[in-house]
Design a protein around this motif. Structure first.
Motif, PDB file in Angstrom:
ATOM      1  N   SER A 140       0.807  -1.226   0.000  1.00 10.82           N
ATOM      2  CA  SER A 140       0.000   0.000   0.000  1.00 10.82           C
ATOM      3  C   SER A 140       0.839   1.274   0.000  1.00 10.82           C
ATOM      4  O   SER A 140       0.295   2.378   0.106  1.00 10.82           O
ATOM      5  CB  SER A 140      -0.926   0.016   1.222  1.00 10.82           C
ATOM      6  N   LEU A 141       2.152   1.148  -0.118  1.00 16.55           N
ATOM      7  CA  LEU A 141       2.996   2.346  -0.185  1.00 16.55           C
ATOM      8  C   LEU A 141       2.601   3.192  -1.396  1.00 16.55           C
ATOM      9  O   LEU A 141       2.315   2.657  -2.468  1.00 16.55           O
ATOM     10  CB  LEU A 141       4.472   1.955  -0.286  1.00 16.55           C
ATOM     11  N   LEU A 142       2.586   4.479  -1.228  1.00 16.93           N
ATOM     12  CA  LEU A 142       2.226   5.375  -2.320  1.00 16.93           C
ATOM     13  C   LEU A 142       3.244   5.257  -3.453  1.00 16.93           C
ATOM     14  O   LEU A 142       4.449   5.245  -3.221  1.00 16.93           O
ATOM     15  CB  LEU A 142       2.148   6.817  -1.830  1.00 16.93           C
ATOM     16  N   SER A 143       2.745   5.158  -4.660  1.00 15.53           N
ATOM     17  CA  SER A 143       3.621   5.011  -5.819  1.00 15.53           C
ATOM     18  C   SER A 143       4.337   6.316  -6.140  1.00 15.53           C
ATOM     19  O   SER A 143       3.962   7.392  -5.660  1.00 15.53           O
ATOM     20  CB  SER A 143       2.808   4.565  -7.037  1.00 15.53           C
ATOM     21  N   ARG A 144       5.360   6.220  -6.981  1.00  9.02           N
ATOM     22  CA  ARG A 144       6.056   7.419  -7.435  1.00  9.02           C
ATOM     23  C   ARG A 144       5.094   8.368  -8.140  1.00  9.02           C
ATOM     24  O   ARG A 144       5.183   9.593  -7.969  1.00  9.02           O
ATOM     25  CB  ARG A 144       7.205   7.041  -8.368  1.00  9.02           C
ATOM     26  N   GLU A 145       4.162   7.813  -8.904  1.00  4.05           N
ATOM     27  CA  GLU A 145       3.196   8.631  -9.625  1.00  4.05           C
ATOM     28  C   GLU A 145       2.320   9.436  -8.658  1.00  4.05           C
ATOM     29  O   GLU A 145       2.029  10.617  -8.906  1.00  4.05           O
ATOM     30  CB  GLU A 145       2.324   7.767 -10.535  1.00  4.05           C
ATOM     31  N   VAL A 146       1.911   8.815  -7.574  1.00  2.00           N
ATOM     32  CA  VAL A 146       1.098   9.520  -6.585  1.00  2.00           C
ATOM     33  C   VAL A 146       1.923  10.621  -5.912  1.00  2.00           C
ATOM     34  O   VAL A 146       1.438  11.740  -5.693  1.00  2.00           O
ATOM     35  CB  VAL A 146       0.538   8.542  -5.540  1.00  2.00           C
ATOM     36  N   LEU A 147       3.165  10.304  -5.581  1.00  5.34           N
ATOM     37  CA  LEU A 147       4.028  11.313  -4.968  1.00  5.34           C
ATOM     38  C   LEU A 147       4.245  12.498  -5.906  1.00  5.34           C
ATOM     39  O   LEU A 147       4.257  13.658  -5.479  1.00  5.34           O
ATOM     40  CB  LEU A 147       5.370  10.686  -4.574  1.00  5.34           C
ATOM     41  N   GLU A 148       4.413  12.203  -7.187  1.00  8.68           N
ATOM     42  CA  GLU A 148       4.558  13.282  -8.177  1.00  8.68           C
ATOM     43  C   GLU A 148       3.294  14.126  -8.255  1.00  8.68           C
ATOM     44  O   GLU A 148       3.358  15.357  -8.352  1.00  8.68           O
ATOM     45  CB  GLU A 148       4.892  12.690  -9.543  1.00  8.68           C
ATOM     46  N   MET A 149       2.148  13.464  -8.208  1.00  5.72           N
ATOM     47  CA  MET A 149       0.876  14.188  -8.237  1.00  5.72           C
ATOM     48  C   MET A 149       0.756  15.107  -7.017  1.00  5.72           C
ATOM     49  O   MET A 149       0.326  16.259  -7.132  1.00  5.72           O
ATOM     50  CB  MET A 149      -0.280  13.186  -8.281  1.00  5.72           C
ATOM     51  N   LEU A 150       1.175  14.628  -5.873  1.00  3.99           N
ATOM     52  CA  LEU A 150       1.135  15.454  -4.669  1.00  3.99           C
ATOM     53  C   LEU A 150       2.103  16.625  -4.787  1.00  3.99           C
ATOM     54  O   LEU A 150       1.780  17.752  -4.387  1.00  3.99           O
ATOM     55  CB  LEU A 150       1.475  14.595  -3.444  1.00  3.99           C
ATOM     56  N   ALA A 151       3.294  16.364  -5.335  1.00  2.00           N
ATOM     57  CA  ALA A 151       4.306  17.409  -5.482  1.00  2.00           C
ATOM     58  C   ALA A 151       3.866  18.494  -6.464  1.00  2.00           C
ATOM     59  O   ALA A 151       4.368  19.625  -6.411  1.00  2.00           O
ATOM     60  CB  ALA A 151       5.630  16.805  -5.927  1.00  2.00           C
ATOM     61  N   GLU A 152       2.952  18.162  -7.340  1.00  2.00           N
ATOM     62  CA  GLU A 152       2.464  19.125  -8.342  1.00  2.00           C
ATOM     63  C   GLU A 152       1.349  20.022  -7.812  1.00  2.00           C
ATOM     64  O   GLU A 152       0.826  20.865  -8.544  1.00  2.00           O
ATOM     65  CB  GLU A 152       1.978  18.366  -9.581  1.00  2.00           C
ATOM     66  N   SER A 153       0.985  19.849  -6.545  1.00  2.00           N
ATOM     67  CA  SER A 153      -0.058  20.692  -5.950  1.00  2.00           C
ATOM     68  C   SER A 153       0.348  22.155  -6.016  1.00  2.00           C
ATOM     69  O   SER A 153       1.505  22.512  -5.770  1.00  2.00           O
ATOM     70  CB  SER A 153      -0.295  20.297  -4.484  1.00  2.00           C
ATOM     71  N   ARG A 154      -0.603  23.022  -6.337  1.00  2.00           N
ATOM     72  CA  ARG A 154      -0.304  24.443  -6.495  1.00  2.00           C
ATOM     73  C   ARG A 154      -0.100  25.150  -5.161  1.00  2.00           C
ATOM     74  O   ARG A 154       0.619  26.145  -5.085  1.00  2.00           O
ATOM     75  CB  ARG A 154      -1.425  25.130  -7.275  1.00  2.00           C
ATOM     76  N   ASP A 155      -0.743  24.631  -4.115  1.00  2.00           N
ATOM     77  CA  ASP A 155      -0.602  25.242  -2.798  1.00  2.00           C
ATOM     78  C   ASP A 155      -0.948  24.199  -1.741  1.00  2.00           C
ATOM     79  O   ASP A 155      -1.284  23.052  -2.058  1.00  2.00           O
ATOM     80  CB  ASP A 155      -1.495  26.480  -2.658  1.00  2.00           C
ATOM     81  N   MET A 156      -0.880  24.593  -0.480  1.00  2.00           N
ATOM     82  CA  MET A 156      -1.118  23.652   0.612  1.00  2.00           C
ATOM     83  C   MET A 156      -2.559  23.159   0.627  1.00  2.00           C
ATOM     84  O   MET A 156      -2.821  21.995   0.964  1.00  2.00           O
ATOM     85  CB  MET A 156      -0.771  24.297   1.953  1.00  2.00           C
ATOM     86  N   ASP A 157      -3.512  24.009   0.259  1.00  2.00           N
ATOM     87  CA  ASP A 157      -4.910  23.574   0.223  1.00  2.00           C
ATOM     88  C   ASP A 157      -5.088  22.424  -0.764  1.00  2.00           C
ATOM     89  O   ASP A 157      -5.749  21.416  -0.459  1.00  2.00           O
ATOM     90  CB  ASP A 157      -5.818  24.734  -0.162  1.00  2.00           C
ATOM     91  N   GLU A 158      -4.500  22.567  -1.950  1.00  2.00           N
ATOM     92  CA  GLU A 158      -4.628  21.514  -2.954  1.00  2.00           C
ATOM     93  C   GLU A 158      -3.878  20.259  -2.530  1.00  2.00           C
ATOM     94  O   GLU A 158      -4.351  19.143  -2.768  1.00  2.00           O
ATOM     95  CB  GLU A 158      -4.091  22.008  -4.304  1.00  2.00           C
ATOM     96  N   PHE A 159      -2.761  20.439  -1.875  1.00  2.00           N
ATOM     97  CA  PHE A 159      -2.002  19.288  -1.376  1.00  2.00           C
ATOM     98  C   PHE A 159      -2.843  18.475  -0.396  1.00  2.00           C
ATOM     99  O   PHE A 159      -2.900  17.242  -0.463  1.00  2.00           O
ATOM    100  CB  PHE A 159      -0.708  19.760  -0.709  1.00  2.00           C
ATOM    101  N   ILE A 160      -3.502  19.148   0.532  1.00  2.00           N
ATOM    102  CA  ILE A 160      -4.327  18.449   1.523  1.00  2.00           C
ATOM    103  C   ILE A 160      -5.489  17.731   0.844  1.00  2.00           C
ATOM    104  O   ILE A 160      -5.821  16.587   1.189  1.00  2.00           O
ATOM    105  CB  ILE A 160      -4.832  19.427   2.598  1.00  2.00           C
ATOM    106  N   VAL A 161      -6.121  18.391  -0.135  1.00  2.88           N
ATOM    107  CA  VAL A 161      -7.220  17.750  -0.868  1.00  2.88           C
ATOM    108  C   VAL A 161      -6.733  16.465  -1.533  1.00  2.88           C
ATOM    109  O   VAL A 161      -7.392  15.420  -1.477  1.00  2.88           O
ATOM    110  CB  VAL A 161      -7.811  18.716  -1.921  1.00  2.88           C
TER     111      VAL A 161
END
Length: 376
Positions: free
Chosen positions: A22-43
């Motif tokens: 269940s470890l987050l994949s690299r793709e998911v981590l990249e998607m999180l890193a692409e968040s525009r701000d902290m609000d989007e990151f939390i979402v």
């Protein structure tokens, strides 16, 4: 102590394999890193298994608050793992690392004259609550200054190393002193826990190298600080209680003994007695860890050399954690699951910090430690 019982190993292994899967994949981590701000990151983070961990956070979201929530989730995971794999002294000992983490934060902040209000957001005491040790951290936290914080720890298992750390810090003014001396407290305890599980031979394959890695880096950093040989020797954690129990000819032998890369007392003494950091590293090249030693052309300073060696040791350890999954019902796999989950929390915290500091996704991804995903 007897080895971890078969039912506990079975239940622990099932949970450990589920954790790795269940470890987050690299793709998911990249998607999180692409968040525009902290609000989007939390979402976006709420669309992962960390939804419960961050749902209690309040706007405005901060990287510090996110890390605290993730660390609390890690403590709860650790607790659930320990409940499944009962009898593991090693899992129980790793709980002490959360207390030590908080003490490092507090002592470094006190050394920099930070106030209680400035320090508090960086401290999460979920582990202390589970262990019934909250008073240890609270007393240090509310102390008016560094000396009072040190005095509050006198008489417990951290006191001696904390006092030594402060003595060195006042002379060298390097905050990393607190990391090394408090890690000494932890690794002494880990060596004793390993001795308690000498029949679980597979755990030696990950615990002994971890203790070796601590000893290597502690010696090199102590030499960088120009500490006396006796001071450096006191920082070394001997594995004798854990290893001599099953030396050839002993009446007590392990199940399925394995060959391990390990530092001998003689090798460590040669490193301690070396004239310089580079000379100590050269001595390390004569040990089983020779392949991890950086070449002279790879660094321009002692600090660079230590950093490269630390990264190489980390790579070695995580390769061993992944390797525990190649067989079933091992005590070591349960420890590895905790290590992998903790690394994921570290990566997510780094992403949150990067987003808060307006870093690009490319820069954020370069700050993550991802080899464990490449070996899945």
């Amino acid at each position: 102590m007897a080895p971890l019982s078969l039912p506990n190993r079975i239940f622990g292994t099932v949970k450990s394999f589920a954790t790795k899967g269940s470890l987050l994949s690299r793709e998911v981590l990249e998607m999180l890193a692409e968040s525009r701000d902290m609000d989007e990151f939390i979402v976006r983070l709420k669309n992962t298994r960390y939804v419960d961990a961050v749902s209690r956070l309040q706007r405005p979201y901060t990287a510090v608050a996110v890390e605290g929530a993730l660390r609390e989730d890690l403590v709860n995971f650790h607790s659930s793992l320990a409940n499944v794999a009962r009898e593991s002294e090693l899992l129980n000992t790793y709980f002490i690392r959360y207390i030590i983490y908080n003490l490092k934060v507090i002592l470094k902040a006190k050394a920099l004259n930070r106030s209680y209000e400035e320090i508090l957001p960086y401290v999460n005491m979920r582990a202390e609550e589970l262990l019934g040790r909250r008073d240890v951290v609270v007393k240090a936290l509310v102390a008016k200054d560094l000396d009072e914080a040190v005095a509050s720890l006198a008489g417990n298992e951290f006191g001696e190393d904390v006092q030594s750390a402060v003595n060195v810090y006042k002379e060298k003014r390097d905050l990393q002193v607190f990391d090394t001396f408090l890690d000494h407290t932890f690794y002494l305890m880990l060596a004793r826990a390993l001795a308690a599980h000498w029949r679980d031979s597979d755990v030696k394959g990950i615990i002994v190298p971890e203790i070796d890695a601590y000893n290597i880096l502690a010696i090199l950093r102590a030499k960088f600080w120009n500490l006396e040989e006796e001071q450096i020797r006191r920082l070394v954690v001997s594995k004798v209680p854990a290893i001599d129990l099953y030396k050839p000819g002993s009446s007590i032998m392990p199940l399925n003994p394995v060959r391990l890369p390990t530092l001998t007392v003689e090798s460590m003494q040669k490193m301690i007695s070396a004239e310089s950091v580079s000379s100590a590293i050269a001595e390390l090249a004569n040990t089983a860890y020779r392949n991890l030693v950086p070449q002279p052309q790879q660094y321009t300073s002692d600090i660079d050399a230590i950093a490269i060696l630390e990264k190489n040791l980390e790579d070695m350890l995580y390769s061993r954690y992944i390797a525990t999954y190649h067989s079933m019902f091992k005590h070591s796999t349960i420890i590895a699951a905790l290590k992998l989950r903790a690394l994921e929390v570290r990566n997510l915290s780094a992403i949150a910090t990067g987003i808060e500091q307006k870093m690009t996704p490319e820069v954020i991804m370069k700050k993550l430690y991802l080899p464990y995903l490449q070996q899945r």
